[in-house]
Design a protein around this motif. Structure first.
Motif, PDB file in Angstrom:
ATOM      1  N   VAL A  36      -3.316  -7.732  58.860  1.00 31.13           N
ATOM      2  CA  VAL A  36      -3.605  -7.839  60.297  1.00 31.13           C
ATOM      3  C   VAL A  36      -4.416  -9.098  60.588  1.00 31.13           C
ATOM      4  N   TYR A  37      -5.469  -9.342  59.785  1.00 39.35           N
ATOM      5  CA  TYR A  37      -6.337 -10.504  60.012  1.00 39.35           C
ATOM      6  C   TYR A  37      -5.592 -11.825  59.832  1.00 39.35           C
ATOM      7  N   SER A  38      -4.509 -11.826  59.042  1.00 42.79           N
ATOM      8  CA  SER A  38      -3.770 -13.070  58.824  1.00 42.79           C
ATOM      9  C   SER A  38      -3.089 -13.567  60.092  1.00 42.79           C
ATOM     10  N   PHE A  39      -2.982 -12.697  61.094  1.00 35.27           N
ATOM     11  CA  PHE A  39      -2.388 -13.087  62.375  1.00 35.27           C
ATOM     12  C   PHE A  39      -3.457 -13.334  63.442  1.00 35.27           C
ATOM     13  N   THR A  40      -4.709 -13.491  63.027  1.00 33.53           N
ATOM     14  CA  THR A  40      -5.811 -13.708  63.973  1.00 33.53           C
ATOM     15  C   THR A  40      -6.589 -14.967  63.607  1.00 33.53           C
ATOM     16  N   ASP A  41      -7.549 -15.321  64.468  1.00 34.23           N
ATOM     17  CA  ASP A  41      -8.407 -16.476  64.192  1.00 34.23           C
ATOM     18  C   ASP A  41      -9.819 -16.030  63.811  1.00 34.23           C
ATOM     19  N   TRP A  42      -9.975 -14.834  63.269  1.00 34.98           N
ATOM     20  CA  TRP A  42     -11.294 -14.296  62.931  1.00 34.98           C
ATOM     21  C   TRP A  42     -11.988 -15.175  61.901  1.00 34.98           C
ATOM     22  N   ASN A  43     -13.295 -15.353  62.101  1.00 30.05           N
ATOM     23  CA  ASN A  43     -14.067 -16.185  61.164  1.00 30.05           C
ATOM     24  C   ASN A  43     -14.810 -15.355  60.117  1.00 30.05           C
ATOM     25  N   GLY A  44     -14.586 -14.035  60.141  1.00 28.91           N
ATOM     26  CA  GLY A  44     -15.227 -13.183  59.147  1.00 28.91           C
ATOM     27  C   GLY A  44     -16.574 -12.649  59.570  1.00 28.91           C
ATOM     28  N   VAL A  45     -17.124 -13.147  60.688  1.00 31.43           N
ATOM     29  CA  VAL A  45     -18.460 -12.751  61.133  1.00 31.43           C
ATOM     30  C   VAL A  45     -18.441 -12.288  62.585  1.00 31.43           C
ATOM     31  N   SER A  46     -17.820 -13.067  63.439  1.00 32.00           N
ATOM     32  CA  SER A  46     -17.852 -12.810  64.870  1.00 32.00           C
ATOM     33  C   SER A  46     -17.115 -11.526  65.246  1.00 32.00           C
ATOM     34  N   GLU A  47     -17.530 -10.945  66.380  1.00 31.87           N
ATOM     35  CA  GLU A  47     -16.848  -9.767  66.909  1.00 31.87           C
ATOM     36  C   GLU A  47     -15.616 -10.159  67.715  1.00 31.87           C
ATOM     37  N   ASN A  48     -15.506 -11.432  68.045  1.00 31.99           N
ATOM     38  CA  ASN A  48     -14.360 -11.910  68.821  1.00 31.99           C
ATOM     39  C   ASN A  48     -13.187 -12.207  67.883  1.00 31.99           C
ATOM     40  N   ILE A  49     -12.109 -11.482  68.068  1.00 26.64           N
ATOM     41  CA  ILE A  49     -10.915 -11.669  67.249  1.00 26.64           C
ATOM     42  C   ILE A  49      -9.735 -11.902  68.179  1.00 26.64           C
ATOM     43  N   ASN A  50      -9.115 -13.077  68.067  1.00 28.43           N
ATOM     44  CA  ASN A  50      -7.989 -13.433  68.928  1.00 28.43           C
ATOM     45  C   ASN A  50      -6.695 -13.438  68.119  1.00 28.43           C
ATOM     46  N   TRP A  51      -5.656 -12.889  68.715  1.00 21.25           N
ATOM     47  CA  TRP A  51      -4.343 -12.848  68.068  1.00 21.25           C
ATOM     48  C   TRP A  51      -3.675 -14.215  68.205  1.00 21.25           C
ATOM     49  N   VAL A  52      -3.272 -14.811  67.075  1.00 24.45           N
ATOM     50  CA  VAL A  52      -2.662 -16.144  67.103  1.00 24.45           C
ATOM     51  C   VAL A  52      -1.234 -16.140  66.569  1.00 24.45           C
ATOM     52  N   ASN A 253     -12.586 -20.346  49.168  1.00 22.19           N
ATOM     53  CA  ASN A 253     -13.298 -21.386  49.936  1.00 22.19           C
ATOM     54  C   ASN A 253     -12.909 -21.338  51.408  1.00 22.19           C
ATOM     55  N   GLU A 254     -11.630 -21.115  51.675  1.00 23.73           N
ATOM     56  CA  GLU A 254     -11.161 -21.073  53.060  1.00 23.73           C
ATOM     57  C   GLU A 254     -11.803 -19.923  53.828  1.00 23.73           C
ATOM     58  N   ALA A 255     -11.872 -18.748  53.191  1.00 28.40           N
ATOM     59  CA  ALA A 255     -12.347 -17.552  53.884  1.00 28.40           C
ATOM     60  C   ALA A 255     -13.859 -17.470  53.938  1.00 28.40           C
ATOM     61  N   PHE A 256     -14.540 -17.776  52.834  1.00 28.45           N
ATOM     62  CA  PHE A 256     -15.971 -17.494  52.743  1.00 28.45           C
ATOM     63  C   PHE A 256     -16.865 -18.726  52.780  1.00 28.45           C
ATOM     64  N   VAL A 257     -16.302 -19.905  52.567  1.00 30.16           N
ATOM     65  CA  VAL A 257     -17.087 -21.138  52.675  1.00 30.16           C
ATOM     66  C   VAL A 257     -16.831 -21.805  54.018  1.00 30.16           C
ATOM     67  N   ASN A 258     -15.544 -21.939  54.383  1.00 32.55           N
ATOM     68  CA  ASN A 258     -15.194 -22.552  55.669  1.00 32.55           C
ATOM     69  C   ASN A 258     -15.223 -21.555  56.828  1.00 32.55           C
ATOM     70  N   ASN A 259     -15.424 -20.259  56.514  1.00 36.50           N
ATOM     71  CA  ASN A 259     -15.471 -19.199  57.536  1.00 36.50           C
ATOM     72  C   ASN A 259     -14.221 -19.180  58.412  1.00 36.50           C
ATOM     73  N   ARG A 260     -13.078 -19.357  57.757  1.00 34.29           N
ATOM     74  CA  ARG A 260     -11.798 -19.214  58.467  1.00 34.29           C
ATOM     75  C   ARG A 260     -11.034 -18.079  57.791  1.00 34.29           C
ATOM     76  N   TYR A 261     -11.474 -16.867  58.093  1.00 30.50           N
ATOM     77  CA  TYR A 261     -10.962 -15.681  57.419  1.00 30.50           C
ATOM     78  C   TYR A 261      -9.491 -15.443  57.725  1.00 30.50           C
ATOM     79  N   GLY A 262      -9.084 -15.750  58.945  1.00 33.66           N
ATOM     80  CA  GLY A 262      -7.681 -15.556  59.321  1.00 33.66           C
ATOM     81  C   GLY A 262      -6.753 -16.413  58.479  1.00 33.66           C
ATOM     82  N   ILE A 263      -7.091 -17.697  58.342  1.00 26.51           N
ATOM     83  CA  ILE A 263      -6.263 -18.589  57.534  1.00 26.51           C
ATOM     84  C   ILE A 263      -6.339 -18.190  56.060  1.00 26.51           C
TER      85      ILE A 263
END
Length: 293
Positions: A36-52, A253-263
């Motif tokens: 599910v998260y792979s289709f969003t722009d979630w950064n792993g921290v924020s409550e705002n999750i947008n469908w991309v 690195n992408e998910a936990f260092v760059n905080n781009r959990y969706g990617i």
């Protein structure tokens, strides 16, 4: 009869139920959430999750050269690692099934590296490559020990391969020993009487009969190589300049260092599909070559 079936069902739930619950909570639920998260722009921290939609997958394939570099490094590492671990593991097993007085001690010695955790093993070998080899090179004058083992792309690649093979070959050795000991001595004796050479016996009798073990060892080696993370992190951290970054480390690195959990989860999903396809093809091919004694 009905009471007996109910009793059996209750026993199954008692013994198997907890395992199923933990499997669902630890494996199935995170996997589905990752999809599910792979289709969003979630950064792993924020409550705002947008469908991309498929934007993350488009980015991975079209606009992420680091992922492509990491993928080709992982492919090269997997090919070399799978071949070397299986060849070395098989020949260790082949010689340690001979009547040697020290074979049990040697089996233990060759298996021991697998017991050590990957991160700890990586830091130990980092010290060996940086300090140990340098000291030996200063004493002996051999240029081999003075190479920049973790500081240059070609040597760093082979440094990771050396440690990976050293750690995993002993485990595959145990599986090959189990397969070799199940080969009937009568077949080997008959081949020897017929005048077959050792190479002919190995190629025409031993290898076909141990194909179930080969299937398991290839499957394990491929999955270990593709998923290699701890050695990569502790030895080179993907350096120099990202040239030895594996896909697993790139995803981390992408998910936990760059905080781009969706990617990051999109990369993980793509990686999962690729590895699943490769392992299914491997298992199908090797199982088709299995024979019965």
């Amino acid at each position: 009869m009905k009471h007996r079936k109910s009793s059996q069902l209750l026993q199954q739930l008692v013994f198997v139920g907890p395992s199923i619950v933990f499997f669902i909570l630890i494996i199935v639920v995170p996997f589905l959430l990752g999809m599910v998260y792979s289709f969003t722009d979630w950064n792993g921290v924020s409550e705002n999750i947008n469908w991309v939609g498929f934007d993350n997958f488009v980015h991975v394939f079209a606009n992420d050269p680091k992922f492509q570099t990491a993928f080709w490094f992982t492919v090269r590492f997997t090919v070399v690692g799978v071949v070397l671990t299986n060849v070395i593991g098989f020949f260790l097993a082949y010689f340690l099934t001979k009547p040697l007085k020290t074979r049990n001690i040697l089996r233990t010695i060759f298996f021991m590296p697998n017991v050590i955790g990957g991160l700890l093993l990586g830091f130990i070998w980092q010290f060996i490559f940086v300090k140990g080899f340098s000291a030996v090179g200063d004493v002996t004058g051999w240029s081999f020990f003075n190479l920049p083992w973790l500081g240059d792309e070609p040597t760093a690649f082979w440094g990771i391969v050396i440690v990976f093979v050293w750690q995993t070959a002993g485990y595959l050795m145990v599986i090959y020993i189990s397969s070799l000991t199940n080969v009937s001595p009568d077949l080997l004796e008959a081949a020897e009487i017929d005048g077959a050479s050792r190479w002919q016996v190995l190629r025409s009798i031993i290898l076909p009969l141990i194909m179930p073990g080969v299937t398991i060892c290839l499957f394990l080696a491929i999955s270990w190589s593709f998923k290699m993370f701890d050695l990569n992190l502790s030895l080179t951290k993907g350096g120099p300049f990202g040239s030895t970054e594996s896909v697993a480390l790139n995803i981390y690195n992408e998910a936990f260092v760059n905080n781009r959990y969706g990617i990051g989860t999109a990369k993980a999903l793509v990686f999962f599909v690729i590895v699943a396809i490769i392992t299914m093809i491997q298992v199908r091919l090797t199982k088709s070559k299995e024979v019965e004694a």
